[in-house]
Scaffold this active site. Structure first.
Site, PDB file in Angstrom:
ATOM      1  N   PRO A 264      -3.756   2.415   0.677  1.00  0.00           N
ATOM      2  CA  PRO A 264      -2.733   1.705   1.442  1.00  0.00           C
ATOM      3  C   PRO A 264      -1.419   2.460   1.261  1.00  0.00           C
ATOM      4  O   PRO A 264      -1.000   2.730   0.132  1.00  0.00           O
ATOM      5  CB  PRO A 264      -2.680   0.320   0.786  1.00  0.00           C
ATOM      6  CG  PRO A 264      -3.263   0.483  -0.573  1.00  0.00           C
ATOM      7  CD  PRO A 264      -4.185   1.666  -0.520  1.00  0.00           C
TER       8      PRO A 264
ATOM      9  N   ALA B 237       2.399   2.182   2.741  1.00  0.00           N
ATOM     10  CA  ALA B 237       3.368   1.501   3.604  1.00  0.00           C
ATOM     11  C   ALA B 237       4.116   2.510   4.456  1.00  0.00           C
ATOM     12  O   ALA B 237       4.591   3.535   3.959  1.00  0.00           O
ATOM     13  CB  ALA B 237       4.347   0.689   2.751  1.00  0.00           C
TER      14      ALA B 237
ATOM     15  N   GLN C 201      -4.399  -5.482   3.415  1.00  0.00           N
ATOM     16  CA  GLN C 201      -3.758  -5.822   2.132  1.00  0.00           C
ATOM     17  C   GLN C 201      -2.592  -6.796   2.329  1.00  0.00           C
ATOM     18  O   GLN C 201      -1.723  -6.566   3.169  1.00  0.00           O
ATOM     19  CB  GLN C 201      -3.246  -4.560   1.446  1.00  0.00           C
ATOM     20  CG  GLN C 201      -2.763  -4.858   0.034  1.00  0.00           C
ATOM     21  CD  GLN C 201      -2.104  -3.665  -0.647  1.00  0.00           C
ATOM     22  OE1 GLN C 201      -1.049  -3.205  -0.224  1.00  0.00           O
ATOM     23  NE2 GLN C 201      -2.739  -3.156  -1.683  1.00  0.00           N
TER      24      GLN C 201
ATOM     25  N   CYS D 190       2.731  -3.046  -6.236  1.00  0.00           N
ATOM     26  CA  CYS D 190       3.899  -2.426  -5.601  1.00  0.00           C
ATOM     27  C   CYS D 190       5.119  -2.456  -6.535  1.00  0.00           C
ATOM     28  O   CYS D 190       5.513  -3.513  -7.023  1.00  0.00           O
ATOM     29  CB  CYS D 190       4.229  -3.135  -4.294  1.00  0.00           C
ATOM     30  SG  CYS D 190       5.652  -2.410  -3.485  1.00  0.00           S
TER      31      CYS D 190
ATOM     32  N   LYS E  19      -5.553  -4.754  -5.945  1.00  0.00           N
ATOM     33  CA  LYS E  19      -5.063  -3.435  -6.384  1.00  0.00           C
ATOM     34  C   LYS E  19      -3.955  -3.667  -7.409  1.00  0.00           C
ATOM     35  O   LYS E  19      -3.010  -4.411  -7.148  1.00  0.00           O
ATOM     36  CB  LYS E  19      -4.566  -2.637  -5.185  1.00  0.00           C
ATOM     37  CG  LYS E  19      -4.145  -1.211  -5.520  1.00  0.00           C
ATOM     38  CD  LYS E  19      -4.095  -0.360  -4.253  1.00  0.00           C
ATOM     39  CE  LYS E  19      -3.644   1.058  -4.523  1.00  0.00           C
ATOM     40  NZ  LYS E  19      -2.202   1.184  -4.742  1.00  0.00           N
TER      41      LYS E  19
ATOM     42  N   GLY F 117      -4.701   7.842  -7.902  1.00  0.00           N
ATOM     43  CA  GLY F 117      -3.651   8.538  -8.634  1.00  0.00           C
ATOM     44  C   GLY F 117      -3.853  10.023  -8.778  1.00  0.00           C
ATOM     45  O   GLY F 117      -4.771  10.473  -9.452  1.00  0.00           O
ATOM     46  N   ASP F 118      -2.965  10.782  -8.099  1.00  0.00           N
ATOM     47  CA  ASP F 118      -2.869  12.223  -8.283  1.00  0.00           C
ATOM     48  C   ASP F 118      -4.083  13.006  -7.790  1.00  0.00           C
ATOM     49  O   ASP F 118      -4.531  13.959  -8.445  1.00  0.00           O
ATOM     50  CB  ASP F 118      -2.596  12.556  -9.769  1.00  0.00           C
ATOM     51  CG  ASP F 118      -1.333  11.883 -10.278  1.00  0.00           C
ATOM     52  OD1 ASP F 118      -0.494  11.490  -9.441  1.00  0.00           O
ATOM     53  OD2 ASP F 118      -1.188  11.721 -11.504  1.00  0.00           O
TER      54      ASP F 118
ATOM     55  N   GLY G 202      -4.033   9.058  -1.675  1.00  0.00           N
ATOM     56  CA  GLY G 202      -2.791   8.595  -1.065  1.00  0.00           C
ATOM     57  C   GLY G 202      -1.923   9.741  -0.602  1.00  0.00           C
ATOM     58  O   GLY G 202      -2.117  10.318   0.477  1.00  0.00           O
ATOM     59  N   ARG G 203      -0.957  10.149  -1.448  1.00  0.00           N
ATOM     60  CA  ARG G 203       0.020  11.151  -1.020  1.00  0.00           C
ATOM     61  C   ARG G 203      -0.635  12.444  -0.566  1.00  0.00           C
ATOM     62  O   ARG G 203      -0.130  13.130   0.324  1.00  0.00           O
ATOM     63  CB  ARG G 203       1.018  11.410  -2.162  1.00  0.00           C
ATOM     64  CG  ARG G 203       1.957  10.242  -2.403  1.00  0.00           C
ATOM     65  CD  ARG G 203       2.664  10.365  -3.731  1.00  0.00           C
ATOM     66  NE  ARG G 203       1.722  10.301  -4.854  1.00  0.00           N
ATOM     67  CZ  ARG G 203       2.010  10.587  -6.103  1.00  0.00           C
ATOM     68  NH1 ARG G 203       3.239  10.980  -6.394  1.00  0.00           N
ATOM     69  NH2 ARG G 203       1.098  10.493  -7.050  1.00  0.00           N
TER      70      ARG G 203
HETATM   71  C1  LIG Z   1       4.660   6.099   0.765  1.00  0.00           C
HETATM   72  C2  LIG Z   1       3.761   5.250  -0.096  1.00  0.00           C
HETATM   73  C3  LIG Z   1       3.460   3.960   0.305  1.00  0.00           C
HETATM   74  C4  LIG Z   1       2.614   3.165  -0.476  1.00  0.00           C
HETATM   75  N1  LIG Z   1       2.303   1.909  -0.033  1.00  0.00           N
HETATM   76  C5  LIG Z   1       1.426   1.143  -0.736  1.00  0.00           C
HETATM   77  C6  LIG Z   1       1.042  -0.147  -0.251  1.00  0.00           C
HETATM   78  O1  LIG Z   1       1.463  -0.592   0.816  1.00  0.00           O
HETATM   79  N2  LIG Z   1       0.171  -0.857  -1.031  1.00  0.00           N
HETATM   80  C7  LIG Z   1      -0.335  -0.382  -2.222  1.00  0.00           C
HETATM   81  O2  LIG Z   1      -1.121  -1.060  -2.867  1.00  0.00           O
HETATM   82  N3  LIG Z   1       0.010   0.837  -2.670  1.00  0.00           N
HETATM   83  C8  LIG Z   1       0.857   1.607  -1.963  1.00  0.00           C
HETATM   84  N4  LIG Z   1       1.174   2.864  -2.411  1.00  0.00           N
HETATM   85  C9  LIG Z   1       0.480   3.424  -3.601  1.00  0.00           C
HETATM   86  C10 LIG Z   1      -0.748   4.237  -3.164  1.00  0.00           C
HETATM   87  O3  LIG Z   1      -1.680   3.427  -2.493  1.00  0.00           O
HETATM   88  C11 LIG Z   1      -1.443   4.946  -4.353  1.00  0.00           C
HETATM   89  O4  LIG Z   1      -1.975   3.998  -5.227  1.00  0.00           O
HETATM   90  C12 LIG Z   1      -0.463   5.853  -5.118  1.00  0.00           C
HETATM   91  O5  LIG Z   1       0.299   6.627  -4.217  1.00  0.00           O
HETATM   92  C13 LIG Z   1      -1.200   6.787  -6.089  1.00  0.00           C
HETATM   93  O6  LIG Z   1      -2.100   7.582  -5.434  1.00  0.00           O
HETATM   94  P1  LIG Z   1      -1.789   9.115  -4.983  1.00  0.00           P
HETATM   95  O7  LIG Z   1      -1.350   9.848  -6.211  1.00  0.00           O
HETATM   96  O8  LIG Z   1      -3.112   9.586  -4.419  1.00  0.00           O
HETATM   97  O9  LIG Z   1      -0.704   9.051  -3.965  1.00  0.00           O
HETATM   98  C14 LIG Z   1       2.058   3.661  -1.687  1.00  0.00           C
HETATM   99  C15 LIG Z   1       2.387   4.960  -2.082  1.00  0.00           C
HETATM  100  C16 LIG Z   1       3.216   5.763  -1.313  1.00  0.00           C
HETATM  101  C17 LIG Z   1       3.527   7.159  -1.762  1.00  0.00           C
END
Ligand SMILES: Cc1cc2nc3c(=O)[nH]c(=O)nc-3n(C[C@H](O)[C@H](O)[C@H](O)COP(=O)(O)O)c2cc1C
Length: 349
Positions: free
Chosen positions: A12, A14, A66, A96, A136, A198-199, A221-222
């Site tokens: 997810p 946002a 979500q 969040c 989550k 994460g990462d 995610g990112r």
């Molecule tokens: C721009 C952005 C928006 C996010 N929005 C949400 C969200 O709406 N709900 C949620 O549970 N996590 C949200 N996250 C967290 C991600 O879902 C994820 O758990 C977190 O970025 C770690 O994973 P990554 O290292 O692969 O990015 C957001 C993260 C980013 C960077």
């Protein structure tokens, strides 16, 4: 309940993982998609205004919607409305870290009141009928308040059918590294699938997360922002095949344009192109001359302008490559024989 085992999941995000992006990610290898967080208050008190946040098409399935909020009653009412749309699961956000959400006791703020997490989850489970509920979480509020295992048990007792953990604390936000030991611990502890987040930026990261943590699924995610091909590449590597690598700039920009077209169809031309700026920034990251291209894209307000900017960027990039090839040849270096071109400089000698 959908099967999370061995799956790659779109996080997810946002402002990013809207219906259009979920569709693109699904096509490029995401096994399961997750909506951006949607405010339960917004759905309950202003359904008509916020209803569009729940739009999805079958191509995005399996899909979780979500919700975030802090009142069990409101969360239950929002979940009942969402359940009528029949997503594949409803997820609750207990992670969040954003101030606006935390101030209203939503997201990660609830990690400080695990009992309330239990009541919210029970209310959502009760209202969701046949639609399974997941949650989550983060590791805890701070390094001194790491309570993910306790929260995980409460969630399962309240009826959550899977738990996703992004193993950073709220205080950490996005700093430092995510602690995958927490994923492993939770996966060991809970009788339901645990999804690790994460990462994950390269296919090998997902391979390591599966191997090191025993998680059921890996969430990305990112790493997929402007780079949804990461799903396909990761699946290749997980299947024991070589990483096909990132696509060339032409393919990247073609997808950015397709994404922009979908967004414009949904939001109208001007708003759609402006909304796409953050995506354009991601799609053009790392391209030679990307900064100049981004500056011009950020001024565009129509699809035609975007298309022209991409075309002229590609033309210039290709002619720059042509010129540099000529320069190399003229300097007397061997022409690329790997590409099947004869090395004439040798016979000249
Ligand atoms: C721009 C952005 C928006 C996010 N929005 C949400 C969200 O709406 N709900 C949620 O549970 N996590 C949200 N996250 C967290 C991600 O879902 C994820 O758990 C977190 O970025 C770690 O994973 P990554 O290292 O692969 O990015 C957001 C993260 C980013 C960077």
């Amino acid at each position: 309940m959908i099967d999370f085992s061995g799956k790659l999941v779109l996080a997810p995000l946002a402002g990013v993982s809207d219906s259009n992006y979920r569709l693109i990610c699904r096509r490029l290898g995401a096994d399961i998609t997750w909506s951006e967080m949607v405010s339960a208050d917004g759905l309950v008190y202003c359904w008509e205004k916020n209803r569009f946040l729940l739009d999805f098409s079958d191509g995005e399935r399996p899909l979780g919607i979500q919700l975030f909020g802090s009142e069990p009653g409101v969360m239950g009412r929002a979940a009942a409305n969402v359940a009528r749309l029949a997503p594949d699961f409803i997820d609750i956000n207990f992670g969040c870290p954003v101030k606006k959400v935390v101030r209203r006791n939503g997201g990660s703020s609830l990690l400080r009141t695990p009992e309330l997490i239990g009541r919210i989850t029970e209310a959502v489970v009760k209202s969701s009928g046949e639609v399974p509920v997941t949650a989550k979480i983060r590791s805890g509020w701070s390094e001194r308040e790491l309570n993910y295992a306790q929260v995980g048990r409460i969630l399962v007792e309240a009826g959550a059918r899977a738990v996703c953990i992004h193993p950073r604390t709220r205080v950490q936000a996005f700093s430092g590294k995510s602690n995958w030991e927490h994923i492993a611990h939770l996966a060991d502890e809970l009788p339901v699938p645990v999804i690790g987040s994460g990462d994950i930026f390269e296919p090998e990261d997902a391979v390591r997360m599966f191997a090191q943590t025993g998680c059921a699924a890996v969430m990305i995610g990112r790493g997929i922002m402007g780079n949804p091909w990461l799903f396909k590449r990761t699946r290749c590597v997980l299947d024991g095949n070589p990483d096909p690598g990132a696509p060339a700039e032409r393919e990247r920009l073609a997808l950015a344009l397709e994404h922009a077209r979908l967004t414009v169809a949904q939001r109208g031309e001007r708003h759609g192109v402006v909304f796409m700026r953050k995506h354009f920034a991601s799609y053009t990251k790392g391209l030679a001359g990307g900064a100049a291209l981004r500056r011009r894209l950020f001024e565009a307000v129509s699809l035609a302008q975007v298309e022209n900017l991409f075309e002229s960027y590609l033309d210039q990039a290709e002619s720059a490559r042509g010129e540099s090839d000529t320069a190399i040849t003229a300097a007397g270096c061997p022409v690329d024989t790997a590409a099947g071109v004869t090395d004439t400089t040798k016979s000249d000698n």
